[in-house]
Scaffold this motif. Structure first.
Motif, PDB file in Angstrom:
ATOM      1  N   GLU A  36       0.779  -1.222   0.000  1.00  0.00           N
ATOM      2  CA  GLU A  36       0.000   0.000   0.000  1.00  0.00           C
ATOM      3  C   GLU A  36       0.816   1.279   0.000  1.00  0.00           C
ATOM      4  O   GLU A  36       0.262   2.361   0.023  1.00  0.00           O
ATOM      5  CB  GLU A  36      -0.912   0.007   1.237  1.00  0.00           C
ATOM      6  N   ASP A  54      -4.438  -0.584   8.721  1.00  0.00           N
ATOM      7  CA  ASP A  54      -4.136   0.816   8.438  1.00  0.00           C
ATOM      8  C   ASP A  54      -4.999   1.279   7.275  1.00  0.00           C
ATOM      9  O   ASP A  54      -6.041   1.892   7.459  1.00  0.00           O
ATOM     10  CB  ASP A  54      -2.651   0.968   8.142  1.00  0.00           C
ATOM     11  N   LYS A  55      -4.593   0.941   6.066  1.00  0.00           N
ATOM     12  CA  LYS A  55      -5.415   1.204   4.889  1.00  0.00           C
ATOM     13  C   LYS A  55      -6.256  -0.027   4.569  1.00  0.00           C
ATOM     14  O   LYS A  55      -5.955  -1.134   5.004  1.00  0.00           O
ATOM     15  CB  LYS A  55      -4.528   1.588   3.709  1.00  0.00           C
ATOM     16  N   SER A  56      -7.274   0.176   3.782  1.00  0.00           N
ATOM     17  CA  SER A  56      -8.264  -0.883   3.575  1.00  0.00           C
ATOM     18  C   SER A  56      -8.079  -1.658   2.282  1.00  0.00           C
ATOM     19  O   SER A  56      -8.731  -2.684   2.093  1.00  0.00           O
ATOM     20  CB  SER A  56      -9.668  -0.269   3.577  1.00  0.00           C
ATOM     21  N   LYS A  57      -7.220  -1.194   1.389  1.00  0.00           N
ATOM     22  CA  LYS A  57      -7.166  -1.784   0.051  1.00  0.00           C
ATOM     23  C   LYS A  57      -6.827  -3.267   0.085  1.00  0.00           C
ATOM     24  O   LYS A  57      -7.518  -4.090  -0.521  1.00  0.00           O
ATOM     25  CB  LYS A  57      -6.142  -1.034  -0.808  1.00  0.00           C
ATOM     26  N   PHE A  83      -6.923   2.520  11.221  1.00  0.00           N
ATOM     27  CA  PHE A  83      -8.049   3.010  10.426  1.00  0.00           C
ATOM     28  C   PHE A  83      -7.796   4.420   9.893  1.00  0.00           C
ATOM     29  O   PHE A  83      -8.512   5.373  10.197  1.00  0.00           O
ATOM     30  CB  PHE A  83      -9.343   2.992  11.237  1.00  0.00           C
ATOM     31  N   GLU A 142      -7.338   7.226   6.713  1.00  0.00           N
ATOM     32  CA  GLU A 142      -7.918   7.551   5.404  1.00  0.00           C
ATOM     33  C   GLU A 142      -9.281   6.890   5.189  1.00  0.00           C
ATOM     34  O   GLU A 142      -9.546   6.299   4.142  1.00  0.00           O
ATOM     35  CB  GLU A 142      -6.953   7.154   4.279  1.00  0.00           C
ATOM     36  N   SER A 194     -10.519   4.222   6.192  1.00  0.00           N
ATOM     37  CA  SER A 194     -10.461   2.800   5.867  1.00  0.00           C
ATOM     38  C   SER A 194     -11.576   2.016   6.552  1.00  0.00           C
ATOM     39  O   SER A 194     -12.079   1.031   5.998  1.00  0.00           O
ATOM     40  CB  SER A 194      -9.100   2.227   6.263  1.00  0.00           C
ATOM     41  N   GLN A 207     -14.689   2.309   4.467  1.00  0.00           N
ATOM     42  CA  GLN A 207     -14.561   1.538   3.232  1.00  0.00           C
ATOM     43  C   GLN A 207     -14.716   0.043   3.492  1.00  0.00           C
ATOM     44  O   GLN A 207     -15.334  -0.669   2.693  1.00  0.00           O
ATOM     45  CB  GLN A 207     -13.206   1.831   2.588  1.00  0.00           C
ATOM     46  N   MET A 208     -14.177  -0.443   4.598  1.00  0.00           N
ATOM     47  CA  MET A 208     -14.314  -1.862   4.912  1.00  0.00           C
ATOM     48  C   MET A 208     -15.747  -2.209   5.302  1.00  0.00           C
ATOM     49  O   MET A 208     -16.223  -3.315   5.022  1.00  0.00           O
ATOM     50  CB  MET A 208     -13.347  -2.240   6.036  1.00  0.00           C
TER      51      MET A 208
END
Length: 505
Positions: A376, A409-412, A439, A441, A443, A446-447
């Motif tokens: 990421e 951290d990020k969800s991608k 969590f 940005e 995230s 988004q999740m």
């Protein structure tokens, strides 16, 4: 507890209060604030002389302010003649930067360890460092003082046994290659099967032009070389094939067999025919008869902009470059092939070309991602790698899946792994489990919007606002304050803490 003072920083006061409640005490008084110019102000409001001091300060959204505040609190207690100072850091800041990621990168985690030692810390208590188990032991070598790296795995395993129906048939999955040891440890604790999801970074090569500062070399046609044909043709017939694709097919040339070929043909003629029942099968025949069931458990898919797409989805990527003979808007026409290139321009081209990473260079960026950081980080690289290949290894069909890592951290990468195990693997329910819930940005939002994710499970090592927990429909927070409180109690009374590392036994 006599002779103990527990201070709380501004990063996670709720966790500090819970720890003090379990130990039967109250947080010690400390006035924390900021001056008008942004400098951190610390004033210890009680006596710390000949006391065991514990400062609870985890990471937070303002990570640099939390670190500076902790350093000043340690220095203030050191100046107040404290007997010992222990930094309780459930989430250790800058633990991601425990190694160099470039030639001119910094090992920031080691620098923070040095700062803590210089400030006057005597002991550090942390939880699930953001590295593998082997690298966590190496990171403890950054400190000149003792470090207790506690594990949240027993609490996660206990929560799974108590709250997940049918957990005995579940599968534990790692979303990157770097987390396999963490996943296998949890799988061994629960006696479950495990799998892995890996992302391949390879991207299609783009045509390179003079605008890319690339030097082109004319290809040299190879001479005609003999090429062997299929076994059903005459072994003494040689077929000449030219290196150029425009040449007409060459004629067959029949030559006389030499002495070696004559002896080989005679040996084959005189060899008696072996019955089929007694003949040993060849490797090709054995490969045809052998079928490995495990191959069926390897599933691949396509990721476009971080989401799983169908195989017939149109390919996307960076803006295509013009051919070598074309010119782009705002540029002049390309040079003629016969026109020489100036020496100064040639040197610049060669210098820029040498900086382009090779496909299989050591430490190159085209390998499979080893950790969530590799998946990421870098907006430029993510732009160039709009399409990737994701691979699922393991049988998850009609099973509950636990996707496990040390932090969210990020969800991608979490969304990509969840969509892969559900849409490609056929999993019926997905739990995203981590120790630290950062969590960033948006995230978490988004999740929660992802239909493939059913529950998000984290611990309270990192501060998550209570209103966010109440508002969320998927987020579950596990309390680990009892683990930290027991570690503080054992350290104060001089008891062994090794039992805290083997809670599953």
């Amino acid at each position: 507890m006599r002779g103990v003072q527990i201070f709380s920083g501004t990063s996670h006061p709720l966790l500090a209060e819970t720890i003090c409640e379990r130990l039967g005490t109250q947080p010690a008084r400390a006035d924390l604030g900021k001056f008008s110019n942004g400098e951190t102000s610390v004033n210890i409001g009680c006596s710390v002389r000949n006391q065991d001091i514990y400062i609870v300060q985890s990471g937070s959204g303002k990570i640099n302010d939390s670190v500076m505040e902790l350093l000043i609190m340690i220095s203030a207690c050191k100046g107040g003649s404290a007997k010992s100072i222990t930094a309780v850091m459930p989430y250790f800041p800058y633990s991601r930067q425990s190694k160099k990621k470039s030639h001119r990168g910094a090992i920031t985690a080691r620098m923070l360890a040095n700062l803590l030692s210089i400030a006057g810390v005597d002991h550090v208590i942390t939880l699930d460092l953001h590295v593998s188990h082997k690298a966590a032991s190496q990171m403890q070598g950054f400190f000149g003082k003792p470090v207790d790296n506690l594990f949240a795995e027993p609490f996660i395993a206990r929560w799974i046994r108590s709250n997940v129906p049918g957990w005995r048939e579940a599968v534990v999955v790692s979303k990157n290659a770097g987390g396999t040891k963490r996943v296998t440890s949890l799988a061994d604790t629960l006696k479950l099967n495990f799998g892995i999801v890996t992302t391949d970074r390879r991207r299609p090569k783009m045509p390179m032009t003079m605008s890319d500062s690339t030097v082109f070399f004319d290809s040299i046609e190879e001479e005609a070389t003999p090429v062997a044909k299929d076994n059903d043709q005459d072994p003494f017939v040689l077929h000449l094939q030219s290196g150029s694709s425009n040449d007409a097919p060459s004629e067959e040339t029949r030559g006389e067999p030499n002495a070696n070929m004559e002896s080989l043909a005679a040996a084959n003629y005189l060899r008696p025919e072996t019955p089929s029942g007694a003949r040993r099968p060849s490797e090709l025949e054995a490969a045809r008869e052998y079928t490995d069931v495990r191959v069926r458990e390897v599933i691949t898919g396509r990721l476009v902009q971080g989401h799983l797409v169908d195989d017939d989805y149109p390919s996307t990527g960076p803006t295509s470059h013009p051919a070598s003979g074309e010119s782009t808007p705002g540029q002049t026409a390309s040079r003629e092939d016969s026109e020489p290139v100036p020496e100064s321009m040639m040197n610049s081209m060669i210098s820029n070309t040498s900086s382009i990473p090779a496909d299989h260079a050591l430490g190159g960026s085209f390998d499979a991602a080893e950790s969530s950081d590799d998946e990421e980080e870098g907006s430029v690289r993510n732009y160039l790698e709009t399409e990737k290949t994701i691979t699922l290894v393991g049988d998850v069909r009609d099973r509950t899946v636990f996707i496990v890592d040390d932090m969210i951290d990020k969800s991608k990468s979490w969304i990509a792994a969840a969509e892969t195990v559900v849409k490609k693997g056929g999993a019926k329910k997905v739990y995203c489990i981590a120790t630290h819930g950062l969590f960033t940005e948006e995230s978490l939002e988004q999740m929660e919007e992802c239909d493939s994710i059913d529950h998000i499970v984290v611990t309270n090592s990192f501060p998550v606002p209570p209103q966010v927990v109440k508002k969320s429909k998927k987020l579950i927070v596990i309390d680990v304050s009892s683990l930290i409180a027991e570690s503080i109690r054992r350290h104060h009374y001089g008891e062994s803490v090794s039992a805290l590392f083997h809670l599953n036994d």
